[in-house]
Each structure stands twice: as structure tokens, then as C-alpha cells.
Motif scaffolding. Structure first.
Motif, short mmCIF file in Angstrom:
data_model
loop_
_atom_site.label_atom_id
_atom_site.label_comp_id
_atom_site.label_asym_id
_atom_site.label_seq_id
_atom_site.Cartn_x
_atom_site.Cartn_y
_atom_site.Cartn_z
N HIS A 113 108.63 60.45 41.37
CA HIS A 113 109.26 59.21 41.80
C HIS A 113 110.13 59.44 43.04
N ALA A 114 109.98 58.55 44.02
CA ALA A 114 110.80 58.54 45.25
C ALA A 114 110.49 59.67 46.23
N ASP A 115 109.48 60.48 45.93
CA ASP A 115 109.04 61.45 46.95
C ASP A 115 108.57 60.68 48.18
N GLU A 116 108.87 61.23 49.36
CA GLU A 116 108.42 60.56 50.59
C GLU A 116 107.11 61.16 51.07
N VAL A 117 106.25 60.28 51.55
CA VAL A 117 104.90 60.68 51.96
C VAL A 117 104.64 60.18 53.38
N LEU A 118 104.31 61.09 54.27
CA LEU A 118 103.98 60.71 55.65
C LEU A 118 102.55 60.19 55.71
N ILE A 119 102.42 58.98 56.22
CA ILE A 119 101.13 58.28 56.19
C ILE A 119 100.81 57.76 57.59
N PRO A 120 99.57 57.96 58.05
CA PRO A 120 99.24 57.53 59.42
C PRO A 120 99.25 56.01 59.60
N ALA A 121 99.74 55.58 60.79
CA ALA A 121 99.77 54.15 61.11
C ALA A 121 99.21 53.97 62.53
N PRO A 122 98.14 53.24 62.74
CA PRO A 122 97.34 52.61 61.69
C PRO A 122 96.59 53.67 60.90
N GLY A 123 96.17 53.31 59.69
CA GLY A 123 95.44 54.28 58.87
C GLY A 123 94.71 53.59 57.73
N TYR A 124 93.95 54.39 57.02
CA TYR A 124 93.20 53.89 55.88
C TYR A 124 94.21 53.30 54.89
N PRO A 125 94.06 52.04 54.50
CA PRO A 125 95.14 51.36 53.79
C PRO A 125 95.40 51.85 52.37
N ILE A 126 94.45 52.58 51.83
CA ILE A 126 94.58 53.02 50.43
C ILE A 126 95.73 54.02 50.25
N TYR A 127 96.02 54.79 51.28
CA TYR A 127 97.12 55.78 51.13
C TYR A 127 98.42 55.08 50.76
N GLU A 128 98.76 54.09 51.57
CA GLU A 128 100.03 53.38 51.38
C GLU A 128 100.04 52.69 50.01
N SER A 129 98.93 52.08 49.68
CA SER A 129 98.81 51.33 48.43
C SER A 129 99.05 52.25 47.23
N ILE A 130 98.37 53.38 47.21
CA ILE A 130 98.45 54.30 46.06
C ILE A 130 99.83 54.94 45.95
N VAL A 131 100.39 55.32 47.08
CA VAL A 131 101.71 55.98 47.05
C VAL A 131 102.75 55.00 46.51
N ALA A 132 102.76 53.78 47.02
CA ALA A 132 103.74 52.79 46.56
C ALA A 132 103.52 52.47 45.08
N PHE A 133 102.27 52.35 44.68
CA PHE A 133 101.93 52.00 43.29
C PHE A 133 102.49 53.02 42.30
N HIS A 134 102.45 54.29 42.71
CA HIS A 134 102.89 55.35 41.80
C HIS A 134 104.34 55.77 42.05
N GLY A 135 105.09 54.92 42.73
CA GLY A 135 106.54 55.14 42.82
C GLY A 135 106.98 56.05 43.95
N GLY A 136 106.07 56.41 44.85
CA GLY A 136 106.46 57.20 46.01
C GLY A 136 106.92 56.28 47.13
N LYS A 137 107.38 56.92 48.22
CA LYS A 137 107.84 56.11 49.35
C LYS A 137 106.99 56.42 50.58
N PRO A 138 106.15 55.46 51.00
CA PRO A 138 105.36 55.69 52.20
C PRO A 138 106.25 55.69 53.44
#
Ligand SMILES: Cc1ncc(COP(=O)(O)O)c(C=O)c1O
Length: 400
Positions: A113-138
Motif C-alpha cells: 500500500h502507498a508504494d510509488e510507481v514510476l509510470i510512463p506518460a503517455p503510456g499503456y494505460p493499464i499500468y496506471e489502472s492496476i497500480v491505483a487499483f491495488h493501492g499503489g501511487k502512480p
């Protein structure tokens, strides 16, 4: 019915929404120029189809190991070792029903929970979706357009790292921009990863879709094998999007965790499809080469035609099957302030379906330029020519 409280955090791949829209229009008899989805309209090579059929006839129709069949795991480890300078064995491979499940299973296995994850922008949208869904911070990091195409700004990326940052999602040969890092860029990124003790999801969905040069991987650099999970997929290289076959390749303890998730989720990947995957890896490669040749012809024609559209600027990546033209001046001249207004007006006038930057994750506040994404994997040269002529006429102000 009320869905679970966490559901609003789950995003989606909105390109699939455009695909549904396309299907509705096609069913109503409209002509459709599909530049929107990363699906492939080319046939899976015949030897792969026959291997699946053979496996079915041989009774490979039951459950198999949750890790995948040994032959496929070994063959995949060998193939990746050849192209990535790694030292994997079959024990480092967990077969998956596609590349996409690797994303969710990586985070389910490692993220708290609350781990931060570096995600490319623009990028494949599933990364952001999955990280937020499981309580991480994109935490989004930008790919920026330069004179030679899109690229990473490592200094900028490093500034976004905090003590809570644990993960990097890195999609070299990037969807949607086509960007890739050269050896120097990869080496520098690997040093950054070590400096900040990050774990990396290396999404290599397009590793083999390239038209010149050689693909590089972060996992090839010292210290990376221990901290990277490679997302491998058969979808693109062998035109097998609908077969659903991929793999997670990485450190054995992580692969064991992922295999445990497999048991809880799909039990195992489809057994006869895995035999087809084995043929894809170990059989003749003419089919895969022909797929890349066809895609290259399409890329060249698309790029040429987009170059003739007034006010549009488009780079020509050597990998992936996407083009990501800058339409800032086009939208400005035509008086469009919003992406969806532009996309829908273009669609109505031309029957050309494309995605916009909005389909690739949350835009960064600092983004000023406007982009659309055209995929040429699902449309032949005739469709490309007619569709892009229509788009040119629409943008140039002529009635399509
Ligand atoms: C960047 C990226 N990663 C992963 C995938 C997943 O592909 P698949 O699940 O078909 O293997 C895609 C598909 O478009 C993609 O673009």
C-alpha cells in the motif's frame, strides 16, 4: 449491483472502447478505417496453427503445470538469453495467458500500500489502472518529443523519485510513441535503477517488432537481472493477439510468486496454445519475418502520407507499429480545443478511427502539445491510402 469500494480506481484500455464504437459503426454498414487498436489483421503463421492442432489431437487438452509446460519455459529462457545477454533457465519463466496479466501479477506479488510507481506518460494505460487499483501511487514520468523523435529525460525522471518510490515501469520500444533508449540511455537508466534500489517491470511487448537496428533491453545491464521482470508476449511478433500467450521472465522467487497467482487465477495457461508457442519459438521464422516486412511497408506508407498533411508533424520510429503525430497546429487552426471533439469530427467526416493522447494515461499538467496515435497493424495498404487521404482532406479543409 454495487461494485467493491476499490472499483472506481480501476481504469481501462480505452482503445477497446474505440474498438467497440468501430464495431457498432461497421455493423451499421459504415466503412471503417481502423487505425485505433494494436490488433493485427495478419494471419498467425501456418506452422504455429498446425502445431496447436497437432497438440489438440495428441490430447494436450487438459490442465498442465501452473508454471507452463517445461519445453516452452526452457525454449523461452534460451531465446531471451540469446537476445538479452542474460542467464535465465526455465525456472525463471512463468507462462501467462498473454503479456497483459504480467502487469497485474508483478504488482500483486511485490507492491505494498502507498508504494510509488514510476509510470510512463503517455503510456499503456493499464499500468496506471492496476497500480491505483491495488493501492499503489502512480507517479508519471514524461516521454518528450525532440528533433529525432520521443525520448526519456532521465534527469526529470530522477527528480520524481521519493523515499516511497519502489518501482519503475519501463516500456522500451514504447506504446504509443515508438520511443526507445539506445545502449547509452539504457546503461544510464540501469545506474539510476541501482542508485534508487528500484524494481522494474520491463514491458517488452514490441521487442521483436522492429525494422532497422537492434532492440536493447534494460535487463542486459549489470545488476538488472536480479531486479527486472520481463513481460514477454507472443501477441505481436507472431500475430497471435487472440491466442493469449505470454510469459513473466525474471528472478525465481518472483516467478514462484507469480506462478502461485496463476493457480489462484486461471490455474494454467491453455496447454495446446503453449505447444503452438513452442513451435513459434523453435520452428521456421519465415512467418514472423513476413509479418514484420508487411508492417514495415505499412509504416513507410503511413509515414509518407501523414507527412503530406498540412501542419502535422510525425516521426518515424524503427520499432512498434504505431505513429504518434503532433497535431497541435492542426487542432489550433481548425479550432478544436478538446481531443474528443477533434477525434469525433474527424471520424464523422472520414470514418478514420484513431486514438488520441487521452487514451494513454493521465496527461501531465505540463503537457502543452497535442498528439494522436495511429496504429497500422490492423489495416492494409489500400485502407491506409484511402483513410489517410480522407484525413488529409478533412484537415486541409476539403470535404472528405
Ligand atoms: C505496451 C504493451 N504491453 C502489453 C500489451 C499486452 O499485450 P498482450 O496481452 O496481447 O500480450 C500491449 C498490447 O497492446 C502493449 O501495447
Amino acid at each position: 449491483m454495487k461494485l467493491a469500494d476499490r472499483f472506481p480506481k480501476l481504469g481501462t484500455e480505452t482503445a477497446f472502447a474505440v474498438a467497440a464504437e468501430t464495431q457498432r459503426h461497421a455493423q451499421q454498414g459504415a466503412r471503417v478505417f481502423p487505425f485505433h487498436l494494436g490488433d493485427i489483421d495478419l494471419k498467425t503463421p501456418q506452422n504455429i496453427i498446425e502445431a496447436a492442432y497437432r497438440a489438440m489431437k495428441d490430447g494436450k487438452t487438459g490442465y498442465c503445470s501452473n508454471y507452463g509446460i517445461t519445453e516452452l519455459r526452457d525454449a523461452l529462457a534460451e531465446q531471451i538469453n540469446r537476445s538479452h545477454r542474460t542467464s535465465y533457465s526455465g525456472a525463471n519463466v512463468a507462462v501467462q495467458p498473454g503479456g497483459k496479466p504480467v502487469i497485474q501479477k508483478f504488482f500483486l506479488s511485490l507492491m505494498n500500500h502507498a508504494d510509488e510507481v514510476l509510470i510512463p506518460a503517455p503510456g499503456y494505460p493499464i499500468y496506471e489502472s492496476i497500480v491505483a487499483f491495488h493501492g499503489g501511487k502512480p507517479v508519471l514520468y514524461p516521454y518528450r518529443e525532440g528533433p529525432e523523435g520521443f525520448g526519456l529525460d532521465l534527469e526529470d525522471l530522477e527528480k520524481r523519485i521519493t523515499p516511497a518510490t519502489r518501482f519503475l515501469v519501463f516500456n522500451n520500444l514504447q506504446n504509443p510513441t515508438g520511443a526507445e533508449e539506445d545502449e547509452r540511455g539504457l546503461a544510464a537508466l540501469s545506474e539510476l535503477v541501482l542508485r534508487h534500489n528500484l524494481l522494474v517491470l520491463c514491458d517488452e511487448a514490441y521487442f521483436d517488432i522492429r525494422y532497422a537496428g537492434q532492440s536493447g533491453s534494460l535487463v542486459s545491464f549489470p545488476g538488472m537481472e536480479e531486479r527486472c521482470l520481463v513481460l514477454y508476449t507472443f501477441s505481436k511478433k507472431y500475430a497471435m493477439t487472440g491466442w493469449r500467450l505470454g510469459a513473466a521472465v525474471g528472478p525465481q522467487d518472483l516467478v514462484d510468486g507469480i506462478a502461485k497467482l496463476n493457480v489462484n487465477d486461471e490455474s494454467c495457461s491453455n496447454q495446446f496454445v503453449q505447444y503452438a508457442g513452442l513451435e513459434a519459438l523453435t520452428g521456421p521464422q519465415d512467418g514472423a519475418r513476413a509479418i514484420v516486412r508487411t508492417l514495415q511497408q505499412r509504416r513507410d506508407r503511413c509515414h509518407e502520407l501523414l507527412g503530406a498533411i498540412p501542419d502535422m508533424r510525425c516521426h518515424r520510429p524503427d520499432a512498434t507499429f504505431y505513429l504518434f503525430p503532433n497535431v497541435t497546429a492542426v487542432m489550433q487552426r481548425m479550432g478544436f480545443g478538446h481531443y474528443e471533439d477533434f477525434r469525433k469530427a474527424a471520424l464523422e467526416a472520414t470514418e478514420v478511427y484513431f486514438c488520441t493522447r487521452l487514451h494513454f494515461g493521465t496527461p501531465l499538467a505540463e503537457e502543452r502539445e497535442r498528439y494522436i496515435r495511429l496504429s497500422y497493424s490492423g489495416i492494409g495498404i489500400d485502407g491506409i491510402e484511402e483513410g489517410l487521404h480522407r484525413l488529409r482532406d478533412f484537415i486541409a479543409g476539403k470535404k472528405a
